[in-house]
Design an enzyme around this catalytic site. Structure first.
Site, PDB file in Angstrom:
ATOM      1  N   ASN A  91       0.831  -1.197   0.000  1.00 17.39           N
ATOM      2  CA  ASN A  91       0.000   0.000   0.000  1.00 17.39           C
ATOM      3  C   ASN A  91       0.873   1.259   0.000  1.00 17.39           C
ATOM      4  O   ASN A  91       1.989   1.222  -0.497  1.00 17.39           O
ATOM      5  CB  ASN A  91      -0.997  -0.039   1.167  1.00 17.39           C
ATOM      6  CG  ASN A  91      -2.352   0.553   0.787  1.00 17.39           C
ATOM      7  OD1 ASN A  91      -2.418   1.673   0.308  1.00 17.39           O
ATOM      8  ND2 ASN A  91      -3.411  -0.203   0.977  1.00 17.39           N
ATOM      9  N   ARG A  92       0.384   2.352   0.560  1.00 20.72           N
ATOM     10  CA  ARG A  92       1.047   3.636   0.314  1.00 20.72           C
ATOM     11  C   ARG A  92       1.901   4.111   1.485  1.00 20.72           C
ATOM     12  O   ARG A  92       1.565   3.876   2.651  1.00 20.72           O
ATOM     13  CB  ARG A  92      -0.010   4.688  -0.037  1.00 20.72           C
ATOM     14  CG  ARG A  92      -0.673   4.324  -1.360  1.00 20.72           C
ATOM     15  CD  ARG A  92      -1.738   5.253  -1.843  1.00 20.72           C
ATOM     16  NE  ARG A  92      -2.150   4.819  -3.195  1.00 20.72           N
ATOM     17  CZ  ARG A  92      -3.064   3.863  -3.430  1.00 20.72           C
ATOM     18  NH1 ARG A  92      -3.700   3.271  -2.437  1.00 20.72           N
ATOM     19  NH2 ARG A  92      -3.343   3.508  -4.669  1.00 20.72           N
ATOM     20  N   HIS A 191      -2.289  -9.851  -3.088  1.00 22.25           N
ATOM     21  CA  HIS A 191      -3.048  -8.874  -3.882  1.00 22.25           C
ATOM     22  C   HIS A 191      -3.923  -9.625  -4.892  1.00 22.25           C
ATOM     23  O   HIS A 191      -3.758  -9.506  -6.104  1.00 22.25           O
ATOM     24  CB  HIS A 191      -2.074  -7.919  -4.582  1.00 22.25           C
ATOM     25  CG  HIS A 191      -2.681  -6.616  -4.977  1.00 22.25           C
ATOM     26  ND1 HIS A 191      -3.488  -6.486  -6.075  1.00 22.25           N
ATOM     27  CD2 HIS A 191      -2.601  -5.382  -4.416  1.00 22.25           C
ATOM     28  CE1 HIS A 191      -3.864  -5.226  -6.181  1.00 22.25           C
ATOM     29  NE2 HIS A 191      -3.345  -4.530  -5.184  1.00 22.25           N
ATOM     30  N   ASP A 270     -12.356   1.774  -2.282  1.00 23.30           N
ATOM     31  CA  ASP A 270     -10.904   1.576  -2.292  1.00 23.30           C
ATOM     32  C   ASP A 270     -10.418   2.062  -0.931  1.00 23.30           C
ATOM     33  O   ASP A 270      -9.848   3.138  -0.802  1.00 23.30           O
ATOM     34  CB  ASP A 270     -10.238   2.337  -3.444  1.00 23.30           C
ATOM     35  CG  ASP A 270      -8.806   1.849  -3.682  1.00 23.30           C
ATOM     36  OD1 ASP A 270      -8.354   0.948  -2.946  1.00 23.30           O
ATOM     37  OD2 ASP A 270      -8.146   2.364  -4.603  1.00 23.30           O
ATOM     38  N   GLU A 343      -7.040  -7.267   0.226  1.00 26.73           N
ATOM     39  CA  GLU A 343      -5.653  -7.334   0.711  1.00 26.73           C
ATOM     40  C   GLU A 343      -5.653  -7.332   2.231  1.00 26.73           C
ATOM     41  O   GLU A 343      -5.841  -6.283   2.842  1.00 26.73           O
ATOM     42  CB  GLU A 343      -4.861  -6.108   0.234  1.00 26.73           C
ATOM     43  CG  GLU A 343      -4.798  -5.899  -1.258  1.00 26.73           C
ATOM     44  CD  GLU A 343      -4.356  -4.468  -1.600  1.00 26.73           C
ATOM     45  OE1 GLU A 343      -3.301  -4.020  -1.116  1.00 26.73           O
ATOM     46  OE2 GLU A 343      -5.086  -3.788  -2.329  1.00 26.73           O
TER      47      GLU A 343
END
Ligand SMILES: *[C@@H]1O[C@H](CO)[C@@H](O)[C@H](O)[C@H]1NC(C)=O
Ligand SMILES: *[C@@H]1O[C@H](CO)[C@@H](O)[C@H](O)[C@H]1NC(C)=O
Ligand SMILES: *[C@@H]1O[C@H](CO)[C@@H](O)[C@H](O)[C@H]1NC(C)=O
Ligand SMILES: *[C@@H]1O[C@H](CO)[C@@H](O)[C@H](O)[C@H]1NC(C)=O
Ligand SMILES: *[C@@H]1O[C@H](CO)[C@@H](O)[C@H](O)[C@H]1NC(C)=O
Ligand SMILES: *[C@@H]1O[C@H](CO)[C@@H](O)[C@H](O)[C@H]1NC(C)=O
Ligand SMILES: *[C@@H]1O[C@H](CO)[C@@H](O)[C@H](O)[C@H]1NC(C)=O
Ligand SMILES: *[C@@H]1O[C@H](CO)[C@@H](O)[C@H](O)[C@H]1NC(C)=O
Length: 382
Positions: A91-92, A191, A270, A343
């Site tokens: 992820n981020r 994922h 999301d 995820e």
């Protein structure tokens, strides 16, 4: 005699290893009664998963490509992340930076014009060639040695991911990582893109989703980076601003067509849903389902258990009917809302939010216990 036999076995295993190293695009399959799965060393990636529908017809319920070479092309172009392990940090990461001790680290900011890192940088774990280190008919283990300093992350990390299928039909994923020589972030996830209807319908909007413990999400900004806030999924069910409450079973369209909490200009799901486990359970208790997903077309119902602390759910709003489904799934294309990505992971960008108290699950050093993440997916029909 016994010794000779095992020596031959060892040599055979060693030669399999050499082959695996040479060809990251060689498929490996495992099976048990009622379930089989195929993987590639490229990304330690799940490429197909067959389970039976309510009429006992086998159905391939995950997205992917027929030609293994297409995964490499995909990484270089659309980068869908169909089925791999994502890491070293899933992820981020806001700004592509984080601080451990007194040192600020910069990793490749590969998304949003350099504003954040996605899935471990420009060469994430999905884009590495893993080595098959163990296998039998129902289980396979892939291993990755991620060197110190690669993609800017401190310290070397050794990871083993084991996929196992068992009967009654269950897929288990177990990811074990060890930080070898420095403190470093480790946050791994699978994922997998699901379509439990095996593309009998072009979208998953009619699937029923149930996440009984997901009454909060991690608040995000216009580019999906966490703000530091935690938000309630909020009642009522079907309102243009409050659609992410799946704590009772609900069809996905009620969230996917109404929610606008997925970044600038985005409608859909999301989001990272926090798992608030019941009071009687420990925070790592993985003994009860945290997500159930059911397709009305095939009757296939999937039930997920995990020891991870959140679920990133993505309703494939970015698909647009240009990627073909696999031959096993018909002749169509992956349409908008044609899939659901699940995820199991830790709280996203927790390394930049020590106030969340998640650091011990995300930063590991040579004196830390290994990080052990697992998930199991049970398949039944209704
Ligand atoms: C998995 O099951 C499907 C459906 O029965 C079958 O077509 C396929 O060959 C199987 N794959 C493997 C590797 O056994
Ligand atoms: C990427 O997307 C474009 C447009 O949807 C499509 O034409 C192309 O085949 C895709 N590339 C890969 C490698 O999937
Ligand atoms: C569809 O999506 C792909 C991948 O994101 C993109 O490359 C392509 O331009 C899109 N095509 C259309 C017609 O929107
Ligand atoms: C963002 O990254 C730059 C380096 O690219 C760094 O100098 C700066 O301190 C970072 N900002 C934050 C808020 O972490
Ligand atoms: C991994 O294997 C693929 C397919 O053989 C190849 O294209 C790629 O260059 C390899 N990547 C690395 C980092 O060796
Ligand atoms: C295959 O390996 C897995 C994981 O080590 C183990 O649990 C299972 O019992 C083995 N199965 C067979 C058929 O040897
Ligand atoms: C969902 O189900 C309803 C009623 O069966 C049907 O009218 C609709 O077309 C379905 N939508 C999708 C996207 O499958
Ligand atoms: C979610 O919806 C259920 C009813 O379906 C309700 O009982 C619950 O309070 C709602 N949760 C929140 C956080 O609003």
């Amino acid at each position: 005699m016994k010794f000779t036999t095992s020596l031959f076995a060892l040599m055979a295993a060693a030669s399999t290893l050499v082959q695996a190293n040479n060809d990251a695009l060689q498929p490996y399959s495992i099976y048990a009664y009622g379930i089989n799965a195929t993987f590639l060393p490229y990304g330690a990636r799940l490429t197909s998963l067959y389970v039976h529908d309510r009429n006992n017809t086998p159905r391939d319920v995950v997205l992917g490509y027929d030609d293994p070479a297409q995964y490499v092309k995909d990484t270089a172009t659309n980068h869908t992340y169909f089925g791999p392990i994502v890491g070293r940090y899933a992820n981020r990461i806001r700004n592509g930076t984080f601080t451990i001790g007194d040192t600020e680290y910069q990793v490749p900011a590969n998304e949003h014009g350099g504003q954040n890192t996605l899935h471990g940088g420009s060469m994430g774990y999905d884009d590495r060639n893993w080595t098959v280190t163990a296998s039998n008919t129902s289980s396979i283990t892939f291993t990755l040695m991620d060197p110190s300093g690669y993609q800017g992350f401190p310290g070397a990390v050794l990871t083993h991911v084991t996929y196992t299928v068992t009967s009654p039909p269950r897929l288990t994923t177990r990811i074990v990582s060890v930080s070898l020589d420095s403190y470093t972030p480790i946050m791994l996830s699978t994922h997998i893109y699901w379509n439990l209807g095996a593309f009998q319908s072009s979208t998953i909007l009619n699937n029923t989703l149930y996440m009984p413990y997901s009454d909060r999400i991690i608040d995000i900004d216009s580019i999906l980076d966490p703000t530091g806030g935690l938000a309630s999924v909020k009642y009522p069910l079907q309102s243009s601003s409050l659609p992410l409450n799946f704590t009772q079973p609900k069809q996905i369209y009620e969230g996917a067509l109404y929610s606008q909490q997925c970044g600038a200009g985005c409608t859909g799901i999301d989001n990272a849903f926090i798992l608030n486990r019941p009071l009687y359970s420990s925070i790592d208790d993985a003994s009860f389902p945290v997500l159930e997903l059911t397709s009305p077309d095939t009757g296939i119902k999937m039930s997920l258990k995990t020891n991870q602390q959140s679920l990133q759910i993505y309703s494939c709003g970015g698909q647009n009917g240009t990627i073909p489904v696999k031959a096993s799934q018909g002749k169509g294309f992956v349409e908008k809302y044609g899939c659901l990505v699940i995820e199991p992971q830790q709280w996203i960008d927790g390394i930049n939010h020590p106030e969340w108290g998640q650091t011990e699950r995300q930063i590991f050093g040579p004196d830390s216990p290994p990080q052990v993440l697992w998930a199991s997916y049970d398949f039944t029909t209704v």
